[in-house]
Enzyme design. Structure first.
Site, PDB file in Angstrom:
ATOM      1  CG  HIS A 134      29.882 -11.936 -72.452  1.00  0.00           C
ATOM      2  ND1 HIS A 134      30.632 -12.418 -71.418  1.00  0.00           N
ATOM      3  CD2 HIS A 134      29.738 -12.980 -73.308  1.00  0.00           C
ATOM      4  CE1 HIS A 134      30.944 -13.683 -71.627  1.00  0.00           C
ATOM      5  NE2 HIS A 134      30.406 -14.047 -72.771  1.00  0.00           N
TER       6      HIS A 134
ATOM      7  CG  ASN B 237      39.920  -3.140 -66.250  1.00  0.00           C
ATOM      8  OD1 ASN B 237      41.070  -3.051 -66.681  1.00  0.00           O
ATOM      9  ND2 ASN B 237      39.600  -2.831 -65.011  1.00  0.00           N
TER      10      ASN B 237
ATOM     11  CG  ASP C  30      32.012 -19.228 -73.244  1.00  0.00           C
ATOM     12  OD1 ASP C  30      32.896 -19.034 -74.089  1.00  0.00           O
ATOM     13  OD2 ASP C  30      31.078 -18.419 -73.048  1.00  0.00           O
TER      14      ASP C  30
ATOM     15  CG  HIS D  96      32.128 -17.493 -79.572  1.00  0.00           C
ATOM     16  ND1 HIS D  96      32.149 -16.243 -78.976  1.00  0.00           N
ATOM     17  CD2 HIS D  96      32.872 -18.313 -78.785  1.00  0.00           C
ATOM     18  CE1 HIS D  96      32.864 -16.310 -77.864  1.00  0.00           C
ATOM     19  NE2 HIS D  96      33.318 -17.551 -77.728  1.00  0.00           N
TER      20      HIS D  96
END
Length: 438
Positions: A267, A219, A366, A333
């Site tokens: 996400h 985080n 992933d 990506h």
């Protein structure tokens, strides 16, 4: 869904694109202040600070840091106790990740030597790092895939000791994460997280040995701590929000592309999903698929916020222009959803990972395709690369000068050193001239 729509023919396209791509890296001053204080405590108080902060933030109170370490036997038991389907999936993913990184090691992590005309032997020696720390998030979700992607390339590189830290809020340990640590060859696991875990790895304590490099996501507090300890230890990168860019020629099922855009949007609200396509009708088909499929998604609110806040559907003049625009964006990506995807590969220079063809969904990358999923974000793919075996080794130059070689190179060094005003350098080179004849 109010997602941004752009066209490369509009007069203000560059301005609007920049606005869409913008993401501020400015850190919260409050977070920075808290992290600075925690790191100072860990540096001076060691284990005591780690214990206090782990109790405060994770609700895990222990009398010693040794109590926070998970024995290897427990990791093995977690693996053996998994349901058969989970155990097989984890094994398959680990085997594929290991195979890919073994090939990578052969391709780019080798030493070499050559001998020049004067008999000087020059080359490179590649050696693994002695000890690395991997950070695995464990707050809102569990990430066994992060264990595999960080630990396996370190293991393939030959790192002597891999130490993993993972927060376990209120003492809850995720069996899949522990099983992944067993499979990936992690040597020691500590149940701690946050800035205090980063500090413990960077500085070392009475119980936790100091590492040479820290990798893995976290985080804002973890990112701030990694930024602050860089220089005392190596780090992999400071990652921004996750991103996907789909480069489409209009031939792939629009439902597939819509779901691929969702896969990044789910996400968090800052994740970015962008579609580039020269076919206006296809863009509308993808947009319709998104509207139809969104209500089925468990994280629909997060997906909607992400797409409306940072998503984009961009109409280009051609696939060639779309490729040029992709290079400008340099996404984490990049999916090439096209009938002949390799046709466009020579046009693509900047991306963390490139997924070629209709069946190469980003989600496979992933988890189990093999290449690493730790990728550069926020346009940094212009100058940086995915995490790999090369991040866990270092290179030393080898310089073995012959007597004849010193006669040839000495005068060159003498002249250049004198030009820089470094007399001792010049003398060091001159002293060896004709030394073989004395």
């Amino acid at each position: 869904m109010n997602i941004t729509r752009l066209s490369t023919v509009q007069a203000d396209f560059d301005v609007q694109l920049q606005r869409l791509l913008h993401w501020s890296e400015e850190t919260d001053s409050g977070i920075e202040q808290v992290v600075a204080g925690i790191l100072a405590e860990v540096r001076t108080q060691g284990d005591a600070a780690v214990l206090a902060r782990t109790g405060q933030f994770d609700g895990v109170w222990a009398s010693s840091v040794a109590e926070l370490e998970i024995p290897a036997a427990e990791l093995k038991a977690a693996f053996e106790g998994l349901p058969a389907a989970q155990r097989q999936a984890l094994q398959t993913a680990a085997e594929r990740v290991r195979r890919y990184h073994q090939a990578q090691a052969q391709a780019c992590c080798q030493g070499f030597e050559f001998t020049d005309e004067e008999g000087n032997r020059l080359g490179q020696q590649v050696t693994p790092l002695d000890r690395v720390g991997i950070y695995v998030p464990g707050g809102k979700a569990a990430y066994p895939s992060s264990v595999l992607m960080n630990a396996i390339p370190a293991q393939v590189a030959g790192v002597g000791e891999i130490i993993m830290v993972v927060p376990t809020p209120k003492g809850v340990r995720n069996e899949l994460v522990l099983a992944a640590a067993h499979l990936a060859g992690v040597h020691r696991v500590f149940t701690m997280g946050g800035a205090q875990a980063v500090g413990a790895l960077a500085f070392g304590t009475a119980t936790i040995p100091r590492v040479d490099k820290i990798t893995g996501p976290g985080n804002a507090y973890v990112a701030a701590a990694k930024r602050r300890v860089f220089g005392q230890v190596g780090i992999d990168m400071i990652a921004g929000p996750s991103e996907i860019l789909v480069l489409a020629d209009g031939t792939v099922n629009p439902d597939w592309v819509a779901m691929d855009l969702f896969s990044q949007a789910e996400h968090d609200e800052l994740a970015q999903s962008v579609l580039l396509c020269p076919d206006a009708a296809y863009i509308e088909a993808v947009a319709a698929a998104m509207e139809r499929l969104l209500p089925e998604m468990p994280r629909a609110a997060v997906i909607r916020a992400s797409l409306e806040g940072r998503g984009g559907l961009i109409h280009t003049r051609s696939m060639e222009e779309a490729c040029a625009l992709s290079n400008r964006i340099a996404p984490e990506h990049l999916e090439v959803s096209a009938a002949q995807p390799r046709q466009w590969l020579p046009h693509l220079k900047h991306a963390g990972a490139i997924f070629l063809g209709a069946f190469a969904s980003e989600s496979l990358g992933d988890y189990c395709a093999g290449p690493n999923h730790v990728l550069p974000t926020s346009g940094t793919a212009r100058f940086s690369s995915p995490l790999g075996v090369y991040d866990f080794v270092k290179r030393s130059s080898l310089i073995d000068i012959s007597a004849p070689g010193a006669q040839v190179l000495g005068p060159v060094a003498d002249v250049l050193a004198q030009g820089e005003g470094l007399a001792a350098h010049a003398s060091s080179a001159r002293l060896r001239l004709d030394s073989a004849l004395r």
